[in-house]
Design an enzyme around this catalytic site. Structure first.
Site, mmCIF file in Angstrom:
data_model
loop_
_atom_site.group_PDB
_atom_site.id
_atom_site.type_symbol
_atom_site.label_atom_id
_atom_site.label_comp_id
_atom_site.label_asym_id
_atom_site.label_seq_id
_atom_site.Cartn_x
_atom_site.Cartn_y
_atom_site.Cartn_z
ATOM 1 C CG ASP A 257 -5.115 -2.885 0.182
ATOM 2 O OD1 ASP A 257 -5.175 -2.656 1.092
ATOM 3 O OD2 ASP A 257 -5.019 -2.034 -1.049
HETATM 4 C C1 GLC Z 1 -6.704 1.048 -0.971
HETATM 5 C C2 GLC Z 1 -7.115 0.326 0.072
HETATM 6 C C3 GLC Z 1 -7.977 -0.875 -0.023
HETATM 7 C C4 GLC Z 1 -8.903 -0.334 -1.464
HETATM 8 C C5 GLC Z 1 -7.712 -0.692 -2.460
HETATM 9 C C6 GLC Z 1 -8.427 -0.356 -3.948
HETATM 10 O O1 GLC Z 1 -5.320 1.363 -0.949
HETATM 11 O O2 GLC Z 1 -6.369 -0.022 1.160
HETATM 12 O O3 GLC Z 1 -8.989 -0.809 1.161
HETATM 13 O O4 GLC Z 1 -9.954 -1.589 -1.505
HETATM 14 O O5 GLC Z 1 -6.744 0.310 -2.281
HETATM 15 O O6 GLC Z 1 -8.863 0.888 -3.759
#
Ligand code: GLC
Length: 715
Positions: A257
């Site tokens: 993430d």
């Molecule tokens: C965010 C979220 C995740 C998302 C990623 C890219 O912080 O936790 O669900 O896909 O970053 O945006």
């Protein structure tokens, strides 16, 4: 030798680490913006993946830098959070779950994939598969709600939709099962807080949707930000290398993430980026999203012998293999080569409208409030969410064009051209200003009927949006109560349209409103979908996929609770209860009214003696005793009364639908494989235990409304 192996043999360390890095990007007036980096890194091969770059023209420009400008010409993988639509937004996932219709879930994912791919994208960071039982947590809006069995169905449907039959096709996206795993039970519902759940809860509740995603062939998995029982998921070897890869055979890409690898330092398990990168690589994380830990931390880690080149190569191999599977080497410009036709986009809006109407859950309907059937000359459509296109998309609107969303006011003006639609916001969503209330009350005085649109703003749910109090924000309660009092004095009804990314705890509102529609966030066609239901063009059929609490203090409240040794007994003080609030939710999982009135009868379950190879057939008669055609959803639950471990009071195992005209009777037939009655035994291994199992069928998870018949399992 294969292309992938040849490339790995040719790549420098810097080029390998580039393939393990994904960086946020955008396209400003001045040109491409690569967060903390530049397009030089694409050209020199030290950046191999982007997120958030939207638009075929912009994507092609970035691809050309990689494919034609870099030494090895490896195409970029570009992803975006296409959670519930790309430019055309469908209802938020929690609202879509209310359809209880896997075909619809697949259809909207397919449409979203087509629209995202037409913009040049090859990956979406969806579906979100976290079981959500705590409405204080904001991300339940991205989920399918509280039940793991429903999560399994959603996982299968969404991955089928996003990835299609051919991952290399121009309209297919690599899906991403996230956030692995057990993100939902963050401490006290507070976003990003630590999680501590039992192994049993992992096996029974949080892992099944991810197992289904792997079985459905999901291309990527994203670990959650959170620490699970002391081990952050981004460094969780037992669950990533163990459960995910070794036990369930997932050989796709694990993408961290956003900045999660560097955050291992905050978690207190890494002293610096070198240690953080080492932990993540050892756990099997292939792509570092946004923390630059791999590019900066792995070279020293390699020198110190903390990681090996073969571990790095294994990650690079999975990334290059995914790019091959997506057809990016074959044709990096395949996605976005052809703009979509206006017909395709118009058709998509119709799908958004139909799915939107079916996502609406009619929680209350008294005093013949709905559907609007009396002559109406003037309709008041009031409240801060009545004319708020930017709010209709809900959280994770990705590439939405909010100005294209149909507001409630616009929807009713289109549906009722001969009716004067009167609007006044009354109050803002969150401000303390109440000066506009009187103007709204004056509008109510003029109108024949009153539609009060209140609730959360789009970004009061989703990521980083936990709430400790689940009422109406700002001065909306004062406003709503003034409207209720004024309407009562005028002898008029009030129909409430409640927008939210979670169940809101507003028992007072349900008490005073004549009707309440849960509109969640319905996306691009919100106003049209609501008008279709309120006018009776569409009979509401949505069912809440999450239990609706009566009080925040009841949370977590869900139907799959385990028994207590002292189950509530009103005659016995020393039983499981609160002194100040009932144990019962305000609305059970599966609750949702229609314009019909259904009676269920004549439950027949065969066979009554069941072996593991049997399929249990469940039939129930359904009669529409109402005056209007409508659709009923019949849920199938089981309850294992005596087992080697305590079993949930109800387990969802199926659902079926039937549309009936007034006075009509039909039969819903559901089938349940006996193997679906297995559960993790004392040693957490799947067991099929002889004994009595109740089979229950009914309109929601309220045991008092379920028809029950027992079967006996034989080993
Ligand atoms: C965010 C979220 C995740 C998302 C990623 C890219 O912080 O936790 O669900 O896909 O970053 O945006």
């Amino acid at each position: 030798m294969s292309r992938v192996e040849t490339l790995i043999g040719d790549m420098t360390l810097a080029e390998k680490l580039g393939q393990l890095t994904m960086t946020a990007s955008s396209y400003a007036v001045t040109g491409p913006v690569i967060a903390g980096d530049s397009t030089e890194s694409i050209r020199d091969g030290t950046l191999g993946n982007l997120l958030n770059m939207v638009g075929a023209d912009h994507v092609f420009e970035m691809q050309r830098l990689a494919v034609e400008g870099s030494r090895l010409g490896i195409p970029l993988l570009i992803g975006l959070d296409i959670i519930h639509g790309h430019r055309t937004l469908f209802p938020v996932p929690l609202a879509e779950a209310a359809l209880f219709d896997p075909e619809a879930w697949t259809l909207t994912a397919r449409e979203a994939a087509a629209e995202g791919a037409a913009d040049g994208l090859a990956m979406t960071f969806a579906p979100m598969l976290d079981v959500s039982r705590d409405p204080r947590w904001g991300r339940g809006v991205e989920s399918f709600g509280e039940d793991p069995w429903l999560g399994v169905r959603m996982a299968e449907a969404k991955i089928r939709g996003f990835q299609g039959a051919d991952l290399a096709a121009a309209g297919s996206l690599a899906a991403c099962a996230k956030h692995f795993c057990a993100y939902g039970p963050v401490t006290a519902g507070r976003e990003y807080a630590a999680v501590d759940v039992s192994e049993r809860s992992l096996q029974e509740v949080h892992l099944p949707p991810f197992a289904a995603a792997i079985a459905a062939g999901v291309a990527t998995v994203m670990p959650s930000f959170t620490d699970l029982a002391g081990v952050p998921m981004t460094a969780n070897i037992p669950l990533l290398r163990g459960w995910l890869r070794a036990e369930h055979g997932f050989d796709g890409v694990i993408v961290s993430d956003y900045n999660a690898i560097a955050e291992l330092i905050n978690h207190g398990v890494a002293a610096d980026l070198v240690e953080a990168a080492t932990l993540a690589l050892k756990a099997g994380v292939d792509i570092d999203m946004m923390s630059d830990a791999y590019r900066r931390g792995l070279p020293p880690a390699l020198e110190r012998g903390l990681v090996t080149m073969s571990e790095i190569d294994a990650a690079v191999r999975r990334v290059l293999t995914l790019k091959e599977q997506l057809g990016l080497f074959e044709d990096p410009y395949r996605r976005g080569a052809k703009a979509e036709s206006p017909v395709a986009v118009a058709n998509r809006r119709q799908i958004a409208r139909s799915v939107g109407a079916r996502a609406i859950v009619m929680l209350k309907n008294e005093n013949n409030a709905l559907p609007l059937s009396r002559p109406v000359r003037q309709l008041a459509v009031i409240g801060p969410l009545a004319d708020a296109c930017a709010e209709m998309g809900g959280a994770w609107g990705a590439a939405q064009k909010a100005e294209d969303h149909v507001t409630v006011v616009a929807g009713f003006r289109a549906a009722l051209p001969k009716v004067e639609i009167l609007h006044s916001a009354g109050v803002a969503i969150q401000s303390k200003d109440t000066k506009g209330i009187q103007r709204a009350l004056d509008v109510c005085t003029q109108a024949d009927e009153i539609l009060l649109c209140v609730g959360e703003g789009a970004y009061m749910s989703g990521e980083a949006a936990s709430r400790a109090q689940l009422g109406l924000p700002g001065e909306q309660r004062a406003f709503a109560e003034a409207v209720f009092d004024h309407a009562k004095a005028l002898g008029k009804r009030v129909i409430v349209v409640l927008f939210s990314g979670r169940p809101l705890v507003v028992p007072w509102l349900f008490e005073k409103a004549d009707a309440v529609l849960a509109a969640w966030f319905l996306g691009s066609e919100a106003g049209n979908a609501l008008a279709d239901v309120v006018t009776g063009r569409v009979s509401p059929s949505g069912r809440t996929p999450i239990t609706w609490p009566r009080a925040v203090g009841q949370i977590p409240i869900f139907f799959g609770q385990r028994p207590s040794g002292r189950p509530f007994n009103p005659q016995d003080h020393f039983t499981s209860k609160y002194l100040d609030v009932s144990n019962e939710p305000l609305f059970h999982f599966g609750h949702g009214l229609t314009y019909g009135r259904f009676a269920l009868s004549n439950l027949r379950v065969t066979p009554e003696r069941v072996t593991e190879s049997d399929t249990i057939e469940v039939r129930v008669a359904v009669t529409n005793e109402g005056a209007r055609a409508a659709e009923e959803t019949v849920f199938l639950f089981t309850h294992d009364k005596v087992a080697s471990v305590t079993r949930p009071l109800l387990e969802l195992k199926g659902f079926g639908k039937i549309a009936l005209g007034p006075g009509e009777t039909g039969t819903v037939t559901l089938r349940l494989r006996a193997t679906d009655l297995r559960f993790p035994g004392l040693d957490l291994q799947p067991v099929f235990e002889p004994g009595e199992v109740e089979i229950l069928a009914g309109p929601c998870a309220d045991r008092a409304r379920l028809l029950v018949q027992s079967v006996r399992l034989f080993a």
